[in-house]
Design a protein around this motif. Structure first.
Motif, PDB file in Angstrom:
ATOM      1  N   GLY A  19      -8.761   4.245   7.154  1.00 14.92           N
ATOM      2  CA  GLY A  19      -8.445   5.659   7.340  1.00 14.92           C
ATOM      3  C   GLY A  19      -6.956   5.943   7.442  1.00 14.92           C
ATOM      4  O   GLY A  19      -6.495   6.964   6.953  1.00 14.92           O
TER       5      GLY A  19
ATOM      6  N   GLY B  98       1.258  -1.871   4.263  1.00 14.64           N
ATOM      7  CA  GLY B  98       1.752  -0.519   4.041  1.00 14.64           C
ATOM      8  C   GLY B  98       2.960  -0.214   4.887  1.00 14.64           C
ATOM      9  O   GLY B  98       4.102  -0.234   4.407  1.00 14.64           O
ATOM     10  N   SER B  99       2.736   0.024   6.169  1.00 15.23           N
ATOM     11  CA  SER B  99       3.839   0.455   7.036  1.00 15.23           C
ATOM     12  C   SER B  99       4.905  -0.622   7.185  1.00 15.23           C
ATOM     13  O   SER B  99       6.097  -0.307   7.285  1.00 15.23           O
ATOM     14  CB  SER B  99       3.307   0.882   8.407  1.00 15.23           C
TER      15      SER B  99
ATOM     16  N   GLY C 194      -2.572  -3.763   9.284  1.00  9.90           N
ATOM     17  CA  GLY C 194      -1.790  -4.428  10.327  1.00  9.90           C
ATOM     18  C   GLY C 194      -1.160  -5.734   9.894  1.00  9.90           C
ATOM     19  O   GLY C 194      -0.869  -6.595  10.728  1.00  9.90           O
TER      20      GLY C 194
ATOM     21  N   SER D  77       0.836  -1.205   0.000  1.00 10.27           N
ATOM     22  CA  SER D  77       0.000   0.000   0.000  1.00 10.27           C
ATOM     23  C   SER D  77       0.866   1.248   0.000  1.00 10.27           C
ATOM     24  O   SER D  77       1.661   1.468   0.928  1.00 10.27           O
ATOM     25  CB  SER D  77      -0.903   0.015   1.235  1.00 10.27           C
TER      26      SER D  77
ATOM     27  N   ASP E 264      -6.463  -6.360   4.705  1.00 11.08           N
ATOM     28  CA  ASP E 264      -5.814  -5.040   4.654  1.00 11.08           C
ATOM     29  C   ASP E 264      -5.816  -4.410   6.038  1.00 11.08           C
ATOM     30  O   ASP E 264      -6.884  -4.137   6.588  1.00 11.08           O
ATOM     31  CB  ASP E 264      -6.603  -4.167   3.655  1.00 11.08           C
TER      32      ASP E 264
ATOM     33  N   GLY F 209      -0.547   1.968   9.628  1.00 14.13           N
ATOM     34  CA  GLY F 209       0.144   1.808  10.899  1.00 14.13           C
ATOM     35  C   GLY F 209      -0.716   1.416  12.078  1.00 14.13           C
ATOM     36  O   GLY F 209      -0.255   1.465  13.222  1.00 14.13           O
TER      37      GLY F 209
ATOM     38  N   ASP G  75      -4.798   3.517  -1.983  1.00 14.08           N
ATOM     39  CA  ASP G  75      -5.876   3.851  -1.041  1.00 14.08           C
ATOM     40  C   ASP G  75      -6.461   5.214  -1.368  1.00 14.08           C
ATOM     41  O   ASP G  75      -5.809   6.238  -1.181  1.00 14.08           O
ATOM     42  CB  ASP G  75      -5.327   3.852   0.390  1.00 14.08           C
TER      43      ASP G  75
END
Ligand code: DX5
Ligand code: ZN
Length: 232
Positions: free
Chosen positions: A154, A209-210, A189, A21, A187, A157, A47
């Motif tokens: 939203g 993502g993170s 964590g 992401s 999607d 992380g 996103d």
């Protein structure tokens, strides 16, 4: 084709598909960040947030167009917006390969999903953590992918919500019952710790993502998550 309707359950194929992401990428150096993962990513997860459906605002069709022009990679556009009926074409016109709309934001789910497919893209439906899985009964046969959110949409992380695993079990049972097996994506964590859990509960496409773009070596981090999932 990635979806495997009416054949085997999606998780019977051992290969885990990775969708990093870009929400957690450096937007001022987006091209450089995407270039680090594009060669081995199965999708780039984009996103889109509108400040209404989600308490955050992100990017729109111009980014999708630029990504498509610059990289030879499939784009997984996650629309976290109200009234997606009015905007899906913005992303289809600009080269989205998979467009996922939220069930909570849809009035005419059947119509929108059919439209996405008719435009030649894969059609996805997402559900928030508090949305009952049983509400997907009538859409699993017309969706290529079901996205089970494992955080409230939203922000990147956030911590993985553990009830996601029970919800994945429910979704797999529902798909078996309906004899239809869209891809299952998770999607929020996702990292090397949570990947084995979600894959063993039926997920095949992992958004991260993170855990990818927060690492020193995003490509290595993404492949570590894939391997962790495939070892499940
Ligand atoms: C959250 C987004 C996610 C987000 C995931 O609303 O839909 O795609 O980027 O970020 P991580 O992997 O950091 O939880
Ligand atoms: Zn997302």
């Amino acid at each position: 084709m990635l979806s495997d309707h009416s054949s085997q359950p999606a998780n019977s194929d051992a290969r885990v598909l990775m969708a990093p992401s870009i929400l957690s990428a450096d937007f001022l150096n987006l091209g450089e960040d995407v270039a680090k993962v594009a060669p081995t990513a199965d999708f780039i997860h984009v996103d889109v947030m509108d400040g209404h459906f989600t308490p955050n605002l992100t990017i729109g069709p111009a980014f999708v167009e630029s990504l498509k022009r610059s990289f030879n990679v499939r784009l997984d556009v996650h629309l976290m917006v109200d009234n997606p009926e009015q905007t899906v074409d913005w992303y289809l016109d600009r080269g989205a390969d998979l467009v996922t709309v939220h069930l909570e934001a849809l009035t005419h789910a059947n119509r929108v999903l059919s439209h996405i497919r008719e435009r030649g893209a894969l059609a996805g439906v997402a559900v928030n953590p508090a949305t009952p899985i049983c509400l997907l009964r009538e859409v699993v046969q017309i969706a290529d992918l079901i996205l089970v959110m494992s955080v409230n949409p939203g922000f990147g992380g956030q911590s993985f919500i553990p009830t996601t695993l029970r919800r994945l079990d429910e979704l797999c049972a529902l798909c078996d019952d309906m004899q239809s097996h869209p891809l299952i994506e998770v999607d929020g964590g996702i990292n090397t710790t949570t990947a084995p859990d979600v894959v063993s509960h039926g997920a095949r496409v992992l958004v991260a993502g993170s855990a990818v773009f927060g690492a020193d070596d995003p490509e290595h981090a993404m492949e570590s998550i894939r391997r962790a999932g495939e070892g499940a």
